[in-house]
Design a protein around this motif. Structure first.
Motif, PDB file in Angstrom:
ATOM      1  N   TYR A   1      -0.812  19.186  -2.678  1.00 57.87           N
ATOM      2  CA  TYR A   1      -2.165  19.420  -3.200  1.00 57.87           C
ATOM      3  C   TYR A   1      -2.869  20.499  -2.375  1.00 57.87           C
ATOM      4  N   ILE A   2      -2.715  20.406  -1.045  1.00 52.51           N
ATOM      5  CA  ILE A   2      -3.353  21.391  -0.162  1.00 52.51           C
ATOM      6  C   ILE A   2      -2.772  22.780  -0.418  1.00 52.51           C
TER       7      ILE A   2
ATOM      8  N   ARG B   1     -21.167  23.822  -7.691  1.00 53.27           N
ATOM      9  CA  ARG B   1     -21.630  23.448  -9.037  1.00 53.27           C
ATOM     10  C   ARG B   1     -20.535  23.690 -10.063  1.00 53.27           C
ATOM     11  N   GLU B   2     -19.811  24.813  -9.932  1.00 51.63           N
ATOM     12  CA  GLU B   2     -18.714  25.096 -10.848  1.00 51.63           C
ATOM     13  C   GLU B   2     -17.581  24.071 -10.705  1.00 51.63           C
ATOM     14  N   LEU B   3     -17.291  23.682  -9.471  1.00 49.39           N
ATOM     15  CA  LEU B   3     -16.254  22.673  -9.259  1.00 49.39           C
ATOM     16  C   LEU B   3     -16.630  21.352  -9.920  1.00 49.39           C
ATOM     17  N   GLU B   4     -17.923  21.003  -9.846  1.00 49.16           N
ATOM     18  CA  GLU B   4     -18.383  19.768 -10.487  1.00 49.16           C
ATOM     19  C   GLU B   4     -18.321  19.886 -12.014  1.00 49.16           C
ATOM     20  N   ILE B   5     -18.710  21.043 -12.540  1.00 48.14           N
ATOM     21  CA  ILE B   5     -18.670  21.257 -13.999  1.00 48.14           C
ATOM     22  C   ILE B   5     -17.231  21.099 -14.505  1.00 48.14           C
ATOM     23  N   HIS B   6     -16.268  21.590 -13.727  1.00 52.64           N
ATOM     24  CA  HIS B   6     -14.865  21.521 -14.136  1.00 52.64           C
ATOM     25  C   HIS B   6     -14.186  20.207 -13.720  1.00 52.64           C
ATOM     26  N   LYS B   7     -14.988  19.286 -13.200  1.00 50.94           N
ATOM     27  CA  LYS B   7     -14.509  17.930 -12.878  1.00 50.94           C
ATOM     28  C   LYS B   7     -13.307  17.940 -11.930  1.00 50.94           C
ATOM     29  N   VAL B   8     -13.405  18.781 -10.890  1.00 48.73           N
ATOM     30  CA  VAL B   8     -12.313  18.874  -9.927  1.00 48.73           C
ATOM     31  C   VAL B   8     -12.119  17.563  -9.169  1.00 48.73           C
TER      32      VAL B   8
ATOM     33  N   ALA C   1     -12.747  14.512 -10.250  1.00 56.08           N
ATOM     34  CA  ALA C   1     -12.087  13.572 -11.164  1.00 56.08           C
ATOM     35  C   ALA C   1     -10.618  13.938 -11.360  1.00 56.08           C
ATOM     36  N   ALA C   2     -10.324  15.241 -11.372  1.00 52.69           N
ATOM     37  CA  ALA C   2      -8.938  15.684 -11.533  1.00 52.69           C
ATOM     38  C   ALA C   2      -8.082  15.253 -10.340  1.00 52.69           C
ATOM     39  N   PHE C   3      -8.645  15.330  -9.125  1.00 55.00           N
ATOM     40  CA  PHE C   3      -7.913  14.880  -7.946  1.00 55.00           C
ATOM     41  C   PHE C   3      -7.627  13.386  -8.024  1.00 55.00           C
ATOM     42  N   LEU C   4      -8.607  12.611  -8.447  1.00 53.85           N
ATOM     43  CA  LEU C   4      -8.410  11.167  -8.588  1.00 53.85           C
ATOM     44  C   LEU C   4      -7.312  10.876  -9.605  1.00 53.85           C
ATOM     45  N   ALA C   5      -7.369  11.548 -10.756  1.00 55.35           N
ATOM     46  CA  ALA C   5      -6.358  11.332 -11.792  1.00 55.35           C
ATOM     47  C   ALA C   5      -4.971  11.738 -11.303  1.00 55.35           C
ATOM     48  N   ALA C   6      -4.904  12.842 -10.560  1.00 56.23           N
ATOM     49  CA  ALA C   6      -3.623  13.315 -10.041  1.00 56.23           C
ATOM     50  C   ALA C   6      -3.019  12.299  -9.078  1.00 56.23           C
ATOM     51  N   MET C   7      -3.832  11.746  -8.196  1.00 51.43           N
ATOM     52  CA  MET C   7      -3.311  10.795  -7.209  1.00 51.43           C
ATOM     53  C   MET C   7      -2.967   9.452  -7.847  1.00 51.43           C
ATOM     54  N   GLU C   8      -3.695   9.083  -8.888  1.00 53.61           N
ATOM     55  CA  GLU C   8      -3.323   7.883  -9.638  1.00 53.61           C
ATOM     56  C   GLU C   8      -1.957   8.084 -10.309  1.00 53.61           C
TER      57      GLU C   8
ATOM     58  N   GLN D   1       0.812  -1.224   0.000  1.00 56.92           N
ATOM     59  CA  GLN D   1       0.000   0.000   0.000  1.00 56.92           C
ATOM     60  C   GLN D   1       0.848   1.278   0.000  1.00 56.92           C
ATOM     61  N   GLN D   2       2.173   1.137   0.029  1.00 55.06           N
ATOM     62  CA  GLN D   2       3.028   2.314   0.169  1.00 55.06           C
ATOM     63  C   GLN D   2       2.928   3.268  -1.022  1.00 55.06           C
ATOM     64  N   ASP D   3       2.738   2.735  -2.221  1.00 54.89           N
ATOM     65  CA  ASP D   3       2.629   3.632  -3.381  1.00 54.89           C
ATOM     66  C   ASP D   3       1.374   4.508  -3.274  1.00 54.89           C
ATOM     67  N   ALA D   4       0.275   3.921  -2.800  1.00 55.87           N
ATOM     68  CA  ALA D   4      -0.946   4.704  -2.612  1.00 55.87           C
ATOM     69  C   ALA D   4      -0.773   5.732  -1.502  1.00 55.87           C
ATOM     70  N   VAL D   5      -0.093   5.345  -0.433  1.00 57.15           N
ATOM     71  CA  VAL D   5       0.166   6.283   0.663  1.00 57.15           C
ATOM     72  C   VAL D   5       1.015   7.451   0.183  1.00 57.15           C
ATOM     73  N   THR D   6       2.011   7.152  -0.643  1.00 58.48           N
ATOM     74  CA  THR D   6       2.850   8.211  -1.217  1.00 58.48           C
ATOM     75  C   THR D   6       1.988   9.211  -1.971  1.00 58.48           C
ATOM     76  N   ALA D   7       1.013   8.705  -2.718  1.00 55.20           N
ATOM     77  CA  ALA D   7       0.136   9.570  -3.511  1.00 55.20           C
ATOM     78  C   ALA D   7      -0.802  10.397  -2.643  1.00 55.20           C
ATOM     79  N   ILE D   8      -1.223   9.849  -1.500  1.00 55.41           N
ATOM     80  CA  ILE D   8      -2.210  10.538  -0.667  1.00 55.41           C
ATOM     81  C   ILE D   8      -1.550  11.477   0.345  1.00 55.41           C
ATOM     82  N   SER D   9      -0.743  10.920   1.246  1.00 54.74           N
ATOM     83  CA  SER D   9      -0.176  11.760   2.309  1.00 54.74           C
ATOM     84  C   SER D   9       1.242  12.220   2.016  1.00 54.74           C
ATOM     85  N   GLY D  10       2.016  11.416   1.299  1.00 55.53           N
ATOM     86  CA  GLY D  10       3.384  11.824   0.985  1.00 55.53           C
ATOM     87  C   GLY D  10       3.409  13.070   0.118  1.00 55.53           C
ATOM     88  N   SER D  11       2.660  13.020  -0.976  1.00 51.97           N
ATOM     89  CA  SER D  11       2.550  14.176  -1.875  1.00 51.97           C
ATOM     90  C   SER D  11       1.418  15.115  -1.469  1.00 51.97           C
ATOM     91  N   GLY D  12       0.569  14.660  -0.565  1.00 47.62           N
ATOM     92  CA  GLY D  12      -0.652  15.388  -0.209  1.00 47.62           C
ATOM     93  C   GLY D  12      -0.492  16.839   0.186  1.00 47.62           C
TER      94      GLY D  12
END
Length: 268
Positions: free
Chosen positions: A175-176, A238-245, A247-254, A161-172
């Motif tokens: 994102y903030i 609504r604007e955040l949803e229109i701009h697929k924010v 989905a963008a976060f999911l793609a970024a963490m992947e 699970q370390q690669d996923a952790v790197t994407a979430i909290s390591g790089s997190g």
């Protein structure tokens, strides 16, 4: 008392050293491996800790925290391997370096723990995920936990699970910071002085994080509490949803996970 050595006296290495001192570790039980004479003097004066060569630190310490860049790990292990012995604990804080990579370069019986830290450790609010290698006892894991608990919170996870952790909290944190930067720029765009926008955004982020931690309420519930029907927040979301924010976060963490996986495969 067992001795702990920190090899690599950069920002994260000094952060860990500082945290251990504040947590009550005696400086005569701490060693730092550092080759640069000027940096060594600086650390000795600031913390009263002994600064020695990497090989000497490896020979004397029971626990070694390796806080170097991933690309430097192979050279460091080559330098200290001859001084290591079965029963010692090696704790690696290098992203993408697997326990197998380290175990293949150290004597049999050396315990290895892999750690994914993050930069809020600088203010004792780090999030570290730790994973045991193949020779780790409960005592070894507990010691690695104790090291990282000096600068924040610690979770035990399977190494897969370390690669996923790197994407979430390591790089997190990046994102903030990116979101905060964007919100401040928006405030300036909307006519606020930069200092005002900055204070508004920072306290909003700190306060929101504190609400999440202290109330234990699901973020969806907290979001809905702020969102009145047909109100200002609903219009913004609504604007955040229109701009697929989302989905963008999911793609970024992947993408971050995939890069971490590639680094790990490259190290092996």
């Amino acid at each position: 008392m067992a001795q702990t050595a920190i090899l690599g006296a950069g920002v994260m290495g000094e952060t860990l050293l500082s945290g251990l001192v504040r947590a009550g570790r005696r400086v005569d039980n701490l060693l730092v491996g550092e080759k640069r004479a000027e940096r060594a003097r600086e650390l000795e004066e600031r913390y009263g800790v002994a600064v020695v060569g990497n090989a000497e630190a490896a020979r004397k310490a029971d626990t070694l925290a390796l806080v170097v860049k991933p690309q430097d790990m192979g050279d460091l292990l080559e330098e200290i391997a001859g001084e290591l012995r079965a029963g010692q604990l090696v704790v690696s804080l290098a992203a993408g370096i697997t326990t197998a990579f380290i175990e293949s370069r150290v004597p049999a019986g050396v315990a290895v723990v892999r750690v994914m830290p993050n930069t809020p450790a600088l203010v004792d609010e780090g999030m570290a995920a730790i994973s045991p290698g193949s020779h780790c006892s409960e005592e070894h894991l507990a010691e690695a936990e104790s090291l990282m608990a000096s600068v924040g919170r610690v979770l035990r996870i399977p190494e897969r699970q370390q690669d996923a952790v790197t994407a979430i909290s390591g790089s997190g944190p990046a994102y903030i910071f990116y979101v905060v930067e964007s919100m401040i720029e928006a405030g300036v765009h909307l006519g606020l002085p930069r200092a005002t926008a900055t204070e508004l955004v920072l306290q909003t982020v700190v306060g929101s994080a504190k609400m999440l931690r202290e109330t234990g309420t699901h973020p969806v519930v907290l979001r809905e509490q702020v969102t009145s029907p047909a109100g200002t927040t609903a219009a913004a979301l609504r604007e955040l949803e229109i701009h697929k924010v989302r989905a963008a976060f999911l793609a970024a963490m992947e993408a971050a996970r995939d890069r971490s996986r590639a680094l790990a495969e490259g190290s092996d």
